[in-house]
Design a protein around this motif. Structure first.
Motif, PDB file in Angstrom:
ATOM      1  N   UNK A   1       0.836  -1.199   0.000  1.00 40.85           N
ATOM      2  CA  UNK A   1       0.000   0.000   0.000  1.00 40.85           C
ATOM      3  C   UNK A   1       0.874   1.252   0.000  1.00 40.85           C
ATOM      4  N   UNK A   2       1.901   1.258   0.827  1.00 31.86           N
ATOM      5  CA  UNK A   2       2.827   2.394   0.867  1.00 31.86           C
ATOM      6  C   UNK A   2       3.548   2.552  -0.474  1.00 31.86           C
ATOM      7  N   UNK A   3       3.944   1.429  -1.058  1.00 31.61           N
ATOM      8  CA  UNK A   3       4.630   1.467  -2.355  1.00 31.61           C
ATOM      9  C   UNK A   3       3.714   2.020  -3.442  1.00 31.61           C
ATOM     10  N   UNK A   4       2.482   1.522  -3.509  1.00 35.36           N
ATOM     11  CA  UNK A   4       1.539   1.977  -4.537  1.00 35.36           C
ATOM     12  C   UNK A   4       1.248   3.464  -4.381  1.00 35.36           C
ATOM     13  N   UNK A   5       1.048   3.904  -3.158  1.00 33.43           N
ATOM     14  CA  UNK A   5       0.783   5.312  -2.896  1.00 33.43           C
ATOM     15  C   UNK A   5       1.956   6.179  -3.356  1.00 33.43           C
ATOM     16  N   UNK A   6       3.160   5.784  -2.982  1.00 29.13           N
ATOM     17  CA  UNK A   6       4.352   6.555  -3.363  1.00 29.13           C
ATOM     18  C   UNK A   6       4.574   6.537  -4.876  1.00 29.13           C
ATOM     19  N   UNK A   7       4.278   5.416  -5.508  1.00 32.49           N
ATOM     20  CA  UNK A   7       4.499   5.289  -6.950  1.00 32.49           C
ATOM     21  C   UNK A   7       3.636   6.270  -7.745  1.00 32.49           C
ATOM     22  N   UNK A   8       2.357   6.347  -7.407  1.00 34.31           N
ATOM     23  CA  UNK A   8       1.472   7.236  -8.171  1.00 34.31           C
ATOM     24  C   UNK A   8       1.676   8.700  -7.815  1.00 34.31           C
ATOM     25  N   UNK A   9       2.221   8.971  -6.642  1.00 35.91           N
ATOM     26  CA  UNK A   9       2.506  10.357  -6.263  1.00 35.91           C
ATOM     27  C   UNK A   9       3.842  10.846  -6.810  1.00 35.91           C
ATOM     28  N   UNK A  10       4.766   9.932  -7.078  1.00 35.29           N
ATOM     29  CA  UNK A  10       6.106  10.318  -7.523  1.00 35.29           C
ATOM     30  C   UNK A  10       6.194  10.608  -9.015  1.00 35.29           C
ATOM     31  N   UNK A  11       5.274  10.053  -9.794  1.00 35.20           N
ATOM     32  CA  UNK A  11       5.375  10.209 -11.250  1.00 35.20           C
ATOM     33  C   UNK A  11       4.012   9.982 -11.892  1.00 35.20           C
ATOM     34  N   UNK A  12       3.927  10.268 -13.177  1.00 34.36           N
ATOM     35  CA  UNK A  12       2.670  10.095 -13.917  1.00 34.36           C
ATOM     36  C   UNK A  12       2.573   8.653 -14.404  1.00 34.36           C
ATOM     37  N   UNK A  13       2.151   7.785 -13.509  1.00 33.27           N
ATOM     38  CA  UNK A  13       1.971   6.371 -13.820  1.00 33.27           C
ATOM     39  C   UNK A  13       0.567   5.949 -13.404  1.00 33.27           C
ATOM     40  N   UNK A  14       0.132   4.803 -13.918  1.00 37.23           N
ATOM     41  CA  UNK A  14      -1.177   4.253 -13.597  1.00 37.23           C
ATOM     42  C   UNK A  14      -0.998   2.848 -13.042  1.00 37.23           C
ATOM     43  N   UNK A  15      -1.638   2.563 -11.924  1.00 37.88           N
ATOM     44  CA  UNK A  15      -1.622   1.200 -11.398  1.00 37.88           C
ATOM     45  C   UNK A  15      -2.497   0.349 -12.307  1.00 37.88           C
TER      46      UNK A  15
END
Length: 101
Positions: free
Chosen positions: A17-31
């Motif tokens: 959950x922490x990883x997914x949150x950081x991933x979408x906040x750090x760059x323009x990516x889509x889960x």
């Protein structure tokens, strides 16, 4: 422009959950994918341009490792997956995630 895929596998839900949150906040990516792997491991995958996926995965790794009890088991970035890989593995943009692109 080719779309990259970034995948992080963690031990436990709080870390993913922490990883997914950081991933979408750090760059323009889509889960595009999340699932439970074996032995309580969790997997999250994102798509975007290579220049966006790399910092996204780095931020996800850092966030997961900072989570109490969290641990990154493995991670991987595929810069330009071929169409046959995208069609077979669950990393396509689905109707469910299309609005977040």
């Amino acid at each position: 422009m080719p779309e990259a895929v970034g995948v992080i596998q963690t031990l436990g839900f709080p870390a993913v959950l922490a990883a997914a949150d950081a991933m979408v906040k750090a760059a323009r990516v889509t889960i595009v994918y999340y699932d439970i792997a074996e032995s309580g491991n969790q997997v999250v995958a994102v798509r975007g341009t290579t220049s966006e996926v790399r910092p996204s995965v780095e931020a996800g790794i850092e966030a997961a490792n900072k989570t109490v009890g969290g641990e990154v088991i493995t991670y991987y970035i595929v810069p330009n997956p071929p169409d046959n890989v995208v069609s077979v593995l669950p990393i396509e943009y689905t109707e469910k995630v299309e609005r977040f692109r």
